[in-house]
Design a protein around this motif. Structure first.
Motif, PDB file in Angstrom:
ATOM      1  N   ASN A  22       0.847  -1.200   0.000  1.00 42.25           N
ATOM      2  CA  ASN A  22       0.000   0.000   0.000  1.00 42.25           C
ATOM      3  C   ASN A  22       0.881   1.247   0.000  1.00 42.25           C
ATOM      4  O   ASN A  22       0.917   2.015   0.973  1.00 42.25           O
ATOM      5  N   THR A  26      -0.548   9.086   2.959  1.00 39.39           N
ATOM      6  CA  THR A  26      -0.859  10.476   3.294  1.00 39.39           C
ATOM      7  C   THR A  26       0.234  11.018   4.197  1.00 39.39           C
ATOM      8  O   THR A  26       0.580  10.390   5.205  1.00 39.39           O
ATOM      9  N   VAL A  75       0.671   8.255   7.007  1.00 39.21           N
ATOM     10  CA  VAL A  75      -0.473   7.371   7.242  1.00 39.21           C
ATOM     11  C   VAL A  75      -0.540   6.346   6.116  1.00 39.21           C
ATOM     12  O   VAL A  75      -0.698   6.700   4.940  1.00 39.21           O
ATOM     13  N   GLN A  77      -2.583   3.195   4.628  1.00 43.30           N
ATOM     14  CA  GLN A  77      -3.911   2.589   4.707  1.00 43.30           C
ATOM     15  C   GLN A  77      -3.955   1.305   3.900  1.00 43.30           C
ATOM     16  O   GLN A  77      -3.759   1.322   2.690  1.00 43.30           O
ATOM     17  N   HIS A  80      -9.660  -2.142   3.798  1.00 45.49           N
ATOM     18  CA  HIS A  80     -10.633  -1.714   4.802  1.00 45.49           C
ATOM     19  C   HIS A  80     -12.026  -1.822   4.203  1.00 45.49           C
ATOM     20  O   HIS A  80     -12.202  -1.804   2.976  1.00 45.49           O
ATOM     21  N   PHE A  99     -10.188  -2.916   9.205  1.00 44.57           N
ATOM     22  CA  PHE A  99      -9.135  -2.198   8.483  1.00 44.57           C
ATOM     23  C   PHE A  99      -7.762  -2.626   8.980  1.00 44.57           C
ATOM     24  O   PHE A  99      -7.613  -3.233  10.053  1.00 44.57           O
ATOM     25  N   SER A 101      -4.065  -0.431   9.211  1.00 47.59           N
ATOM     26  CA  SER A 101      -3.436   0.858   8.954  1.00 47.59           C
ATOM     27  C   SER A 101      -2.261   1.057   9.893  1.00 47.59           C
ATOM     28  O   SER A 101      -2.155   0.409  10.934  1.00 47.59           O
ATOM     29  N   HIS A 103       0.565   4.311  11.356  1.00 48.17           N
ATOM     30  CA  HIS A 103       1.031   5.689  11.413  1.00 48.17           C
ATOM     31  C   HIS A 103       2.522   5.672  11.734  1.00 48.17           C
ATOM     32  O   HIS A 103       2.938   5.128  12.770  1.00 48.17           O
TER      33      HIS A 103
END
Length: 219
Positions: A22, A26, A75, A77, A80, A99, A101, A103
């Motif tokens: 992925n 962001t 971020v 992701q 999800h 989901f 994810s 950070h």
């Protein structure tokens, strides 16, 4: 992101897999003018085996973020999607969202022009390679002057996160039969079909089953 010990994702290999699969992330910075966010593709640093990532921003996003001067939040992701309470059976329940994810936070280092070119080259190769007739960055009709101009319009960075918060919420707190029902629902043709999330849940479910077998064999 609020953490829940039941869903915490801490395995570095799994986090590297999440980032690798992925790469569109962001970037968030808290600046003197308030929060700013941008969206770019990143890669794992091929010279390391931790969670260090490399990427670039287009000018003037480097100035907008204060890149290299303050903490950057990245971020990531993964799969999800919506989970219907109807998949839980005849028990009191509400909808939720499954989901994966992560950070990643830290102050990035700015790459030299040569390092930035190498990262740009890797980015193109990563996504162009599967094409029927791949056209890599240094291939014609691109020439050196064009590539150098491209590099000058970007700022490359390397981020080794000093803080990582990651979560994998895939109905691990539900009985196996309910998880199987959810996977079947996501794999079907309904309004919330989600093959990618179903595959991630299947992978998680199989890993949990293998871990249970290993524990039983060790007794």
């Amino acid at each position: 992101m609020r953490q829940n010990p039941s869903f915490a994702l801490t395995d570095v290999a799994e986090l590297r897999r999440l980032i690798d699969l992925n790469p569109w992330v962001t970037l968030v910075s808290d600046t003197d003018d308030g929060l700013v966010a941008s969206h770019y593709a990143v890669l794992l640093d091929d010279g390391r085996d931790d969670l260090t990532i490399v990427g670039h921003v287009g000018r003037p996003d480097d100035a907008i973020h204060g890149l290299g001067e303050r903490e950057l939040l990245v971020v990531v992701q993964g799969p999800h999607g919506y989970i219907s309470p109807g998949w839980y059976g005849d028990v009191p329940s509400v909808p939720t969202w499954n989901f994966v994810s992560a950070h990643l936070a830290g102050v990035p280092d700015i790459l030299t022009p040569e390092e930035n070119l190498a990262v740009l080259d890797r980015l193109v190769a990563r996504f162009e390679a599967p094409m029927p007739a791949p056209r890599m960055m240094w291939e014609r009709p691109n020439d050196a002057a064009f590539i150098e101009k491209l590099e000058r319009g970007t700022v490359g960075f390397r981020l080794t996160p000093t803080r990582v918060t990651a979560k994998r919420k895939l109905s691990q707190n539900r009985p196996d039969d309910v998880v199987e029902t959810i996977i079947a629902g996501l794999s079907g043709e309904g309004p919330h079909a989600n093959a990618a999330l179903a595959a991630e849940m299947r992978r998680s479910q199989d890993a949990r089953a293998a871990a249970r077998i290993a524990m039983e064999d060790a007794r």
